[in-house]
Motif scaffolding. Structure first.
Motif, PDB file in Angstrom:
ATOM      1  N   ARG A  73       0.830  -1.208   0.000  1.00  0.00           N
ATOM      2  CA  ARG A  73       0.000   0.000   0.000  1.00  0.00           C
ATOM      3  C   ARG A  73       0.860   1.252   0.000  1.00  0.00           C
ATOM      4  O   ARG A  73       0.558   2.237  -0.670  1.00  0.00           O
ATOM      5  CB  ARG A  73      -0.935   0.017   1.221  1.00  0.00           C
ATOM      6  CG  ARG A  73      -2.216  -0.754   1.020  1.00  0.00           C
ATOM      7  CD  ARG A  73      -3.301  -0.444   2.055  1.00  0.00           C
ATOM      8  NE  ARG A  73      -2.905   0.304   3.215  1.00  0.00           N
ATOM      9  CZ  ARG A  73      -2.705  -0.190   4.434  1.00  0.00           C
ATOM     10  NH1 ARG A  73      -2.851  -1.477   4.642  1.00  0.00           N
ATOM     11  NH2 ARG A  73      -2.357   0.585   5.440  1.00  0.00           N
ATOM     12  N   ARG A  74       1.966   1.209   0.755  1.00  0.00           N
ATOM     13  CA  ARG A  74       2.875   2.371   0.773  1.00  0.00           C
ATOM     14  C   ARG A  74       3.527   2.576  -0.585  1.00  0.00           C
ATOM     15  O   ARG A  74       3.709   3.708  -1.019  1.00  0.00           O
ATOM     16  CB  ARG A  74       3.929   2.199   1.868  1.00  0.00           C
ATOM     17  CG  ARG A  74       3.250   2.282   3.239  1.00  0.00           C
ATOM     18  CD  ARG A  74       4.170   2.559   4.370  1.00  0.00           C
ATOM     19  NE  ARG A  74       4.895   3.785   4.183  1.00  0.00           N
ATOM     20  CZ  ARG A  74       6.037   4.054   4.826  1.00  0.00           C
ATOM     21  NH1 ARG A  74       6.525   3.183   5.679  1.00  0.00           N
ATOM     22  NH2 ARG A  74       6.658   5.183   4.624  1.00  0.00           N
ATOM     23  N   GLU A  77       0.994   4.249  -2.684  1.00  0.00           N
ATOM     24  CA  GLU A  77       0.894   5.668  -2.325  1.00  0.00           C
ATOM     25  C   GLU A  77       2.075   6.473  -2.872  1.00  0.00           C
ATOM     26  O   GLU A  77       1.912   7.632  -3.237  1.00  0.00           O
ATOM     27  CB  GLU A  77       0.847   5.829  -0.806  1.00  0.00           C
ATOM     28  CG  GLU A  77      -0.443   5.374  -0.178  1.00  0.00           C
ATOM     29  CD  GLU A  77      -0.400   5.382   1.344  1.00  0.00           C
ATOM     30  OE1 GLU A  77       0.566   5.936   1.915  1.00  0.00           O
ATOM     31  OE2 GLU A  77      -1.315   4.816   1.957  1.00  0.00           O
ATOM     32  N   CYS A  78       3.247   5.858  -2.937  1.00  0.00           N
ATOM     33  CA  CYS A  78       4.446   6.577  -3.388  1.00  0.00           C
ATOM     34  C   CYS A  78       4.574   6.653  -4.903  1.00  0.00           C
ATOM     35  O   CYS A  78       5.035   7.669  -5.430  1.00  0.00           O
ATOM     36  CB  CYS A  78       5.697   5.906  -2.836  1.00  0.00           C
ATOM     37  SG  CYS A  78       5.871   6.077  -1.065  1.00  0.00           S
ATOM     38  N   GLU A  81      -0.278   6.682  -6.788  1.00  0.00           N
ATOM     39  CA  GLU A  81      -1.202   7.767  -6.439  1.00  0.00           C
ATOM     40  C   GLU A  81      -0.754   9.151  -6.925  1.00  0.00           C
ATOM     41  O   GLU A  81      -1.588   9.929  -7.360  1.00  0.00           O
ATOM     42  CB  GLU A  81      -1.488   7.779  -4.936  1.00  0.00           C
ATOM     43  CG  GLU A  81      -2.472   6.715  -4.530  1.00  0.00           C
ATOM     44  CD  GLU A  81      -2.862   6.780  -3.063  1.00  0.00           C
ATOM     45  OE1 GLU A  81      -2.457   7.732  -2.360  1.00  0.00           O
ATOM     46  OE2 GLU A  81      -3.578   5.875  -2.623  1.00  0.00           O
ATOM     47  N   GLU A 105      -9.735   3.237  -6.885  1.00  0.00           N
ATOM     48  CA  GLU A 105      -9.103   2.878  -5.619  1.00  0.00           C
ATOM     49  C   GLU A 105      -9.363   1.410  -5.277  1.00  0.00           C
ATOM     50  O   GLU A 105      -8.448   0.685  -4.885  1.00  0.00           O
ATOM     51  CB  GLU A 105      -9.626   3.793  -4.514  1.00  0.00           C
ATOM     52  CG  GLU A 105      -9.015   3.572  -3.164  1.00  0.00           C
ATOM     53  CD  GLU A 105      -9.534   4.534  -2.114  1.00  0.00           C
ATOM     54  OE1 GLU A 105      -8.849   4.707  -1.098  1.00  0.00           O
ATOM     55  OE2 GLU A 105     -10.623   5.123  -2.299  1.00  0.00           O
ATOM     56  N   LEU A 136      -8.722   7.885  -0.876  1.00  0.00           N
ATOM     57  CA  LEU A 136      -8.369   8.666  -2.058  1.00  0.00           C
ATOM     58  C   LEU A 136      -9.111   9.997  -2.138  1.00  0.00           C
ATOM     59  O   LEU A 136      -8.495  11.056  -2.318  1.00  0.00           O
ATOM     60  CB  LEU A 136      -8.604   7.848  -3.333  1.00  0.00           C
ATOM     61  CG  LEU A 136      -8.143   8.493  -4.623  1.00  0.00           C
ATOM     62  CD1 LEU A 136      -6.638   8.711  -4.615  1.00  0.00           C
ATOM     63  CD2 LEU A 136      -8.539   7.637  -5.810  1.00  0.00           C
ATOM     64  N   LYS A 139      -7.908  12.446   0.434  1.00  0.00           N
ATOM     65  CA  LYS A 139      -6.595  12.992   0.083  1.00  0.00           C
ATOM     66  C   LYS A 139      -6.739  14.091  -0.970  1.00  0.00           C
ATOM     67  O   LYS A 139      -6.067  15.127  -0.889  1.00  0.00           O
ATOM     68  CB  LYS A 139      -5.680  11.888  -0.458  1.00  0.00           C
ATOM     69  CG  LYS A 139      -5.165  10.945   0.584  1.00  0.00           C
ATOM     70  CD  LYS A 139      -4.297   9.882  -0.055  1.00  0.00           C
ATOM     71  CE  LYS A 139      -3.835   8.856   0.962  1.00  0.00           C
ATOM     72  NZ  LYS A 139      -3.014   7.805   0.321  1.00  0.00           N
TER      73      LYS A 139
END
Length: 190
Positions: A73-74, A77-78, A81, A105, A136, A139
């Motif tokens: 997941r990280r 995100e990096c 996303e 998502e 999402l 954010k």
């Protein structure tokens, strides 16, 4: 290109050295898709497609069961996303757009967990398996609020630095006292 909300766009005739320029419905400028309808549906669709393409390029890492879901997941995100959310500060998010983003998502999470689209698992079950919630849209909203804050602060900075305030300047007195103990008032007017 003419940007208009009307269904039928007006025809424009622009000539450069006797050659008529073609009228376009959309074009890409600095990575963003500009469309004649003035909406951002095509921008969002383009961003979703780019993010999914890059997800597929990183599929071996993002779907690897030997890596914890938290780490995957990280990585999402990096690396994925930011591609999806590039320029989201200027998006107008309608209900339809929000549904597309939420579906994207969930698509990422289902692919990461290797859940087939034919499997009868609800989104809530998928979120539980991924140990996460829908993040999402929040954010994107946070980025939009931050951007709005920058814009508003910039306008305030401009007022303060230029001193361009509306209205008349009033008369005022300034009190002063210097080191030798002399004090008094000075009148200012304009």
């Amino acid at each position: 290109m003419v940007v208009s909300r009307k269904q039928e766009l007006p025809i424009i005739n622009i000539y450069i050295k006797g050659t008529r320029l073609k009228q376009k419905d959309q074009f890409k400028y600095l990575g963003s898709l500009i469309s004649s309808e003035g909406r951002n549906n095509s921008k969002v669709a383009s961003r979703i497609a780019q993010a999914k393409t890059n997800f597929q390029k990183m599929k071996t890492v993002l779907t690897n069961k030997n890596i914890s879901i938290r780490t995957r997941r990280r990585a999402l995100e990096c690396y994925i996303e930011p591609i999806l959310m590039y320029g989201c500060e200027a998006w107008t998010i309608s209900k339809q757009t929000q549904k597309k983003l939420e579906a994207t998502e969930m698509w990422f999470l289902r692919k990461m967990l290797r859940i087939s689209w034919t499997a009868k698992k609800t989104n809530d079950t998928v979120l539980e398996e991924a140990h996460t919630t829908r993040l999402l849209i929040s954010k994107i909203r946070k980025r939009q609020a931050t951007f709005f804050g920058h814009v508003m602060r910039r306008e305030m900075e401009n007022l303060v630095t230029t001193g361009m305030l509306e209205g008349k300047r009033s008369h005022f007195l300034v009190e002063f006292r210097n080191e030798s103990g002399i004090s008094g008032t000075v009148g200012m007017s304009e």
